[in-house]
Every structure is written in C-alpha cells, then in structure tokens.
Design an enzyme around this catalytic site. Structure first.
Site: not given
Ligand SMILES: *Cc1c(COP(=O)(O)O)cnc(C)c1O
Length: 382
Positions: A50, A103, A174, A199
């Site tokens: 973990r 979102y 982010d 992504k």
């Molecule tokens: C997809 C995404 C997230 C969340 O990520 P997950 O891996 O789906 O939990 C956060 N910020 C952005 C800009 C995203 O495109």
C-alpha cells in the site's frame, strides 16, 4: 556524453535489464507483502505494497523525472489525487478554483463546501484580476486547470503562482491536458502538479490512474503522503506497469496529436457550419500568447467546436462521425467526440452547442474528412 534529455529517459523508462534473465522490460511485482530475514530485518526496500511496491516506485521515479520534481506519487485515479489535495486543506480553509474546470473536480470541491470542510470561490480561468481579488490572507489553496475543459482557456501559471504566494497559498495545477512533455507546471512556479494519468500519460484508454508531483517536500506534501498511504488510493501493480508502457511513447504521441489537432482546427476555422473553433494553438484563441509561452512542445489534441444550429445540431453532429467514437475521456490513441451539455447537465456553464474532440493518432486527413461529412450531414438534416 552529455546527460540524456527527458525524451530519451522517458522512452527508456522501463529499460532496466534484468540481471538474471536478461529481459529488457522489468517484471511486474504483484506481491503485497515482503519477507524479513532471521534478524527480522527486511530483505528488500519495502514491507507492504500500500505505501509503495517496486513497480509503483519505478513509475513514480519516471514521473518525478518528467516533472523535475523531488518526488511524485501515484494514485488509483486522477480524482483520487485531487481528493488527497482537497483533504490536505485544513478544516474551514479557503480554496479558490475555476468556474470552468474538470466537472468531477468541481463537484468534489462543492461536496467539501456542503460538508462545511472548506469555503470556496470560483473565478473564470485565466482572469488574473479576479483571482487577485479573490485571494485572501487565509486562502490555503488555489487550484487551476490549464488548458481548462472544455473551452481550453489558458491560465498564466507564473502569474497565478505570484498571486498564490503573495497570500501564502499553495498553487495546485491540474495539468492533465498539458502533460510534462509540453508544460512543466512546477518549473513555472506551481507547488503541486496533478495529472489524470488515465489520459495522455497512459494514452491508451485502458488504465485509470492519477499522479501528483511536488516542487518541495514541505509539510503539505508530507500530509498528502499520509493521506495517500493511509487511505490506500493507490493503483494496482499491473495498471502501474501498463502506465509505464504507455509513458514510453508520450512524447511522440503528444507531438502527433498536437500536430493533427492544429491542422484540423485550422482547416475547420472557415467552416460555415461552425460558430467557433476553440483551440489554444490558433492565434485567435484568447489564451494563445500565454499558451505559446507555457506549452512549449505542442498545444495538445483537445479542441472544442461551437456548432451552428444549437443543441440539436451539436447532438446530430456528435452522433454522425464514423472515425471519432462518441465517448467521454481524452488523450487516447483513438479519436473521441462528445456533446458536453447532456453529460454535464443543466447546471453546467458549458454552451449547449459545444462539441469536444480528442484527436488521436489516426491519419489527420481521414479525421478531417469524417468531421466535414458529419458537419454537412447534421446541417442538411435541419
Ligand atoms: C479525467 C480528468 C480528471 C479525473 O481523472 P480520472 O483519472 O478520471 O479520475 C481530472 N482532471 C482532468 C482535466 C481530467 O481530464
């Protein structure tokens, strides 16, 4: 020989020749627990998976290298990484985020407000006077997203860092849509950078993972480390191994996706079926000058279109493409298309006629032809 570049180091991220078998790719370590010897001392470096196992350690090292960070941590998803940052805000602490942002992250922040854990102000992405006005001496965290979903508004990271640091706040970025091959948010002044590794970093739409990297191993980072290992929001060993496999091609994928998206954005600009093409690589985009400074190796594969004819025309268009698959998410090798309004719901500020594209690795001429055909079809149907 001069020190290899980050591109080279990323490509060779898994290239550690196994001294026993000669395998050029390392094995996956699924073990959850690690043995001790007769003296009760650990034989290796870890006791339990973990907090971190060997596969996760290797992937975290690659991410730290990509961000020039002293440390990076892997999470089970991007949202788990964001949740850890939000949880590190002291009870009642003041947070500033964006009116337009991922979102799910906004919903998580609003949940923390409803539970009276934080107070929250939202400002438009890139509106630095509004950000300055919202910053207070008790602001704990400023959370920005650049480019911001789904208009791809660009936030000047060095300026946002100045505003945050003037009030003693942490700047979190982010940077999911600007991976470290094009933007190094920490070098631009951010304190924490976050990626949904689901992504671009993995890039194949088959791994859910998140990453945080820090500029300094300060008390907040220690707190995030506690949350990470105690809550156990960590990825599995196989997912982590797949993420490293995806990371090796990050630079070449992102370059190609950026080039294709730019070509598509330029070609569609004059299309009569569109009211707007939103892409930071276009000189007419409001964030273009800042994007040129801080996205140094491509503007990415994400663009949005405002379809003439409103909600209905946008829905018809998104359903009509043949090569772009109608699905959420982004950054994979396959191209995706999504009409955002029905996904985000009536409370979202997103325009009724906005369609978001994630440009993949297909032949850009084929992708453009697909979009043009679907546009013509969705307007002829009116
Ligand atoms: C997809 C995404 C997230 C969340 O990520 P997950 O891996 O789906 O939990 C956060 N910020 C952005 C800009 C995203 O495109």
């Amino acid at each position: 020989m001069t020190a290899p570049t980050r591109t080279t180091l990323t490509v060779q991220a898994m290239h550690a020749i196994d001294q026993i078998t000669g395998a050029v790719i390392p094995p996956i370590h699924p073990a959850t627990t690690y043995a001790r010897g007769a003296d009760n001392q650990l034989i290796g470096e870890q006791d339990y998976r973990r907090p971190s196992g060997p596969t996760e350690k290797q992937a975290a090292r690659v991410m730290a290298m990509l961000e020039d960070a002293p440390e990076a941590k892997l999470f089970s998803s991007g949202m788990a990484a964001i949740a850890a940052v939000i949880e590190s805000v002291p009870t009642g602490g003041h947070v500033i985020a964006q009116t337009e942002m991922y979102y799910g992250a906004k919903l998580l922040l609003q949940r923390a407000v409803a539970k009276q854990r934080i107070t929250l102000d939202l400002v438009a992405p890139g509106d630095l006077p509004a950000l300055t006005a919202a910053a207070r001496p008790d602001t704990d965290l400023i959370w920005i997203e650049s480019p911001a979903n789904p208009s791809w508004a660009v936030v000047d990271i060095p300026r946002a860092a100045e505003i945050a640091h003037a009030v003693g706040a942490t700047l979190g970025v982010d940077s999911t849509c600007a991976p470290p091959c094009t933007t190094q948010a920490l070098a631009l002044g951010a304190d924490i950078v976050m990626h949904s590794a689901t992504k671009y970093l993995n890039g194949h739409s088959d791994v859910l993972a998140g990453v945080l990297a820090t500029r300094e191993t300060d008390p907040r980072w220690e707190e995030i480390g506690e949350i990470h290992s105690k809550t156990g929001a960590v990825p599995g060993a196989f997912e982590t191994w797949l993420l490293m496999r995806g990371l090796r091609t990050l630079w070449v994928r992102f370059e190609r996706q950026s080039a294709s998206a730019l070509a598509i954005a330029e070609a569609l600009q004059a299309d009569a079926g569109l009211e707007a093409v939103l892409y930071p690589g276009l000189p007419g985009h409001p964030g273009h000058a800042v994007a040129t400074r801080q996205m140094t190796n491509g503007f990415g594969g994400m663009l949005s279109l405002h379809i003439a004819g409103g909600y209905e025309a946008a829905a018809r268009f998104a359903a009509a493409t043949k090569l772009f698959t109608q699905a959420t998410s982004l950054g994979g090798v396959e191209s995706l298309i999504e009409h955002r309004k029905p996904i985000e719901g009536p409370d979202s500020p997103v325009a009724d006629n906005l369609v978001r594209l994630s440009v993949g690795l297909e032949d850009p001429a084929d992708l453009l032809a697909d979009l043009r055909e679907a546009l013509a079809g969705s307007h002829n149907a009116v």
